[in-house]
Design a protein around this motif. Structure first.
Motif, mmCIF file in Angstrom:
data_model
loop_
_atom_site.group_PDB
_atom_site.id
_atom_site.type_symbol
_atom_site.label_atom_id
_atom_site.label_comp_id
_atom_site.label_asym_id
_atom_site.label_seq_id
_atom_site.Cartn_x
_atom_site.Cartn_y
_atom_site.Cartn_z
ATOM 1 N N SER A 161 0.833 -1.209 0.000
ATOM 2 C CA SER A 161 0.000 0.000 0.000
ATOM 3 C C SER A 161 0.864 1.254 0.000
ATOM 4 O O SER A 161 0.540 2.252 -0.664
ATOM 5 N N ARG A 162 1.985 1.211 0.717
ATOM 6 C CA ARG A 162 2.892 2.365 0.733
ATOM 7 C C ARG A 162 3.574 2.532 -0.620
ATOM 8 O O ARG A 162 3.740 3.651 -1.112
ATOM 9 N N TYR A 163 3.965 1.413 -1.205
ATOM 10 C CA TYR A 163 4.616 1.454 -2.524
ATOM 11 C C TYR A 163 3.653 2.010 -3.570
ATOM 12 O O TYR A 163 3.995 2.933 -4.320
ATOM 13 N N TYR A 164 2.451 1.462 -3.626
ATOM 14 C CA TYR A 164 1.479 1.899 -4.628
ATOM 15 C C TYR A 164 1.029 3.336 -4.385
ATOM 16 O O TYR A 164 0.765 4.079 -5.325
ATOM 17 N N GLY A 165 0.945 3.718 -3.098
ATOM 18 C CA GLY A 165 0.558 5.096 -2.785
ATOM 19 C C GLY A 165 1.576 6.093 -3.305
ATOM 20 O O GLY A 165 1.222 7.128 -3.880
ATOM 21 N N GLN A 166 2.845 5.772 -3.141
ATOM 22 C CA GLN A 166 3.889 6.672 -3.619
ATOM 23 C C GLN A 166 3.975 6.659 -5.143
ATOM 24 O O GLN A 166 4.400 7.638 -5.758
ATOM 25 N N ASN A 168 1.375 6.363 -7.046
ATOM 26 C CA ASN A 168 0.066 6.820 -7.555
ATOM 27 C C ASN A 168 -0.672 5.723 -8.318
ATOM 28 O O ASN A 168 -1.395 5.995 -9.273
ATOM 29 N N ASP A 169 -0.500 4.484 -7.894
ATOM 30 C CA ASP A 169 -1.193 3.349 -8.503
ATOM 31 C C ASP A 169 -2.416 3.045 -7.644
ATOM 32 O O ASP A 169 -2.394 2.178 -6.770
ATOM 33 N N TYR A 170 -3.504 3.768 -7.890
ATOM 34 C CA TYR A 170 -4.654 3.712 -7.003
ATOM 35 C C TYR A 170 -5.444 2.411 -7.120
ATOM 36 O O TYR A 170 -6.110 2.002 -6.176
ATOM 37 N N THR A 171 -5.364 1.752 -8.266
ATOM 38 C CA THR A 171 -6.067 0.484 -8.427
ATOM 39 C C THR A 171 -5.481 -0.577 -7.494
ATOM 40 O O THR A 171 -6.199 -1.241 -6.735
ATOM 41 N N ASN A 172 -4.158 -0.742 -7.545
ATOM 42 C CA ASN A 172 -3.504 -1.718 -6.676
ATOM 43 C C ASN A 172 -3.510 -1.266 -5.217
ATOM 44 O O ASN A 172 -3.555 -2.101 -4.302
ATOM 45 N N LEU A 173 -3.460 0.051 -4.997
ATOM 46 C CA LEU A 173 -3.538 0.571 -3.634
ATOM 47 C C LEU A 173 -4.861 0.166 -2.990
ATOM 48 O O LEU A 173 -4.905 -0.273 -1.840
#
Length: 290
Positions: A161-166, A168-173
């Motif tokens: 979640s931290r990786y995807y948040g940084q 900007n991958d909102y689908t995987n987040l």
């Protein structure tokens, strides 16, 4: 096969011989004082061992691998390596036959990535070196029969979640965040862990989840002052998910637990007095308090 992993503080400076000896002694002592790690160190079945080191932000990571047999690999610091072969896949039979090693690798991935992302402003060069959670997930999914598989998957999704948040991958987040929410909805937590979980939700601006989780705990025996104030503060900042009656009950609940703290809070964050109920309590109770 066995493996020990740990990390210690490290400032990244060039090490002198004396520094290396001190670090080696610290690593050895930590492993020796840990029953499970020490069990690997004195296991008579293990005939060979190897070491690996890596550095992160202000940390030095160390791993110690034990085995019963090895392969001679030319050109290495140690000629005894543990079954090192070439594979096209990240996950292979060697790993699947040693699930404890894969679990440690998964945990180490989570620790290292979390350590890197503790600084939100990670430059692109460093960020590009982080292995995509998608690749790690493929490996982890092969160990669904591991007894703590759900916990390992939770660690993975918190890191992802931290990786995807940084990134900007909102689908995987959303996928990772939904897993975290569902996991804890089906878990029994003590109130202090529940508070930490709600702070995690608030960090991601999911105030509705914090309110949902803590509101259910209000009548529990362990519902304490910290939980009451976190619920009240979050509710007043995000009142749309509550009825006026619920909001009033939550705010008054915190007030009755610690009047002085409540008054100091509203005095400091005076904008909450726009709420009629809060202003009424503040004017009637706080202005006359010591």
């Amino acid at each position: 096969m066995g493996e020990n992993i740990l990390f210690i503080g490290y400032k990244g400076k060039k090490l002198k011989k004396k520094d290396i000896e001190i670090i080696a002694e610290e690593i050895f002592t930590n492993w020796k004082n840990s029953p499970k790690h020490y069990e690997n160190m004195i296991n008579p079945q293990f005939k060979l061992c190897g070491f690996g080191f890596a550095t992160g932000k202000n940390k030095l990571y160390a791993t110690n691998v034990f085995g019963t047999k090895g392969y001679v690999i030319e050109g290495q610091v140690s000629n005894n390596a543990f079954g090192i072969k070439s594979y096209n896949k990240i996950c292979d039979n060697f790993l699947s036959e040693n699930s404890n090693l894969m679990v440690n690798i998964g945990n180490l991935y989570c620790i290292v990535v979390a350590d890197i992302l503790d600084s939100w402003d990670v430059n692109k060069k460093v960020f590009s070196k982080i292995l995509s959670p998608d690749l790690v997930k493929d490996c982890i999914s092969e160990f669904s029969d591991y007894e703590d598989y759900d916990k390992m998957l939770l660690n993975y999704h918190i890191t992802a979640s931290r990786y995807y948040g940084q990134n900007n991958d909102y689908t995987n987040l959303k996928e990772s965040f939904d897993f975290i929410v569902d996991y804890f909805k089906n878990s029994s937590l003590n109130i202090n862990d529940e508070i930490k979980l709600c702070l995690f939700f608030n960090n991601w601006s999911r105030y509705d989840l914090c309110i949902e989780f803590l509101k259910k705990r209000r009548n529990d025996p362990d519902f304490n002052e910290e939980a009451a104030f976190l619920l009240a503060q979050t509710s007043l900042g995000y009142p749309d998910v509550l009825t006026e009656e619920e909001l009033s009950s939550i705010a008054k609940g915190a007030f009755h637990i610690n009047k002085k703290r409540w008054c100091n809070w509203i005095n400091r964050e005076f904008q909450h007095q726009r709420n009629r109920m809060v202003k009424e309590i503040y004017c009637n109770e706080c202005s006359t308090s010591d």
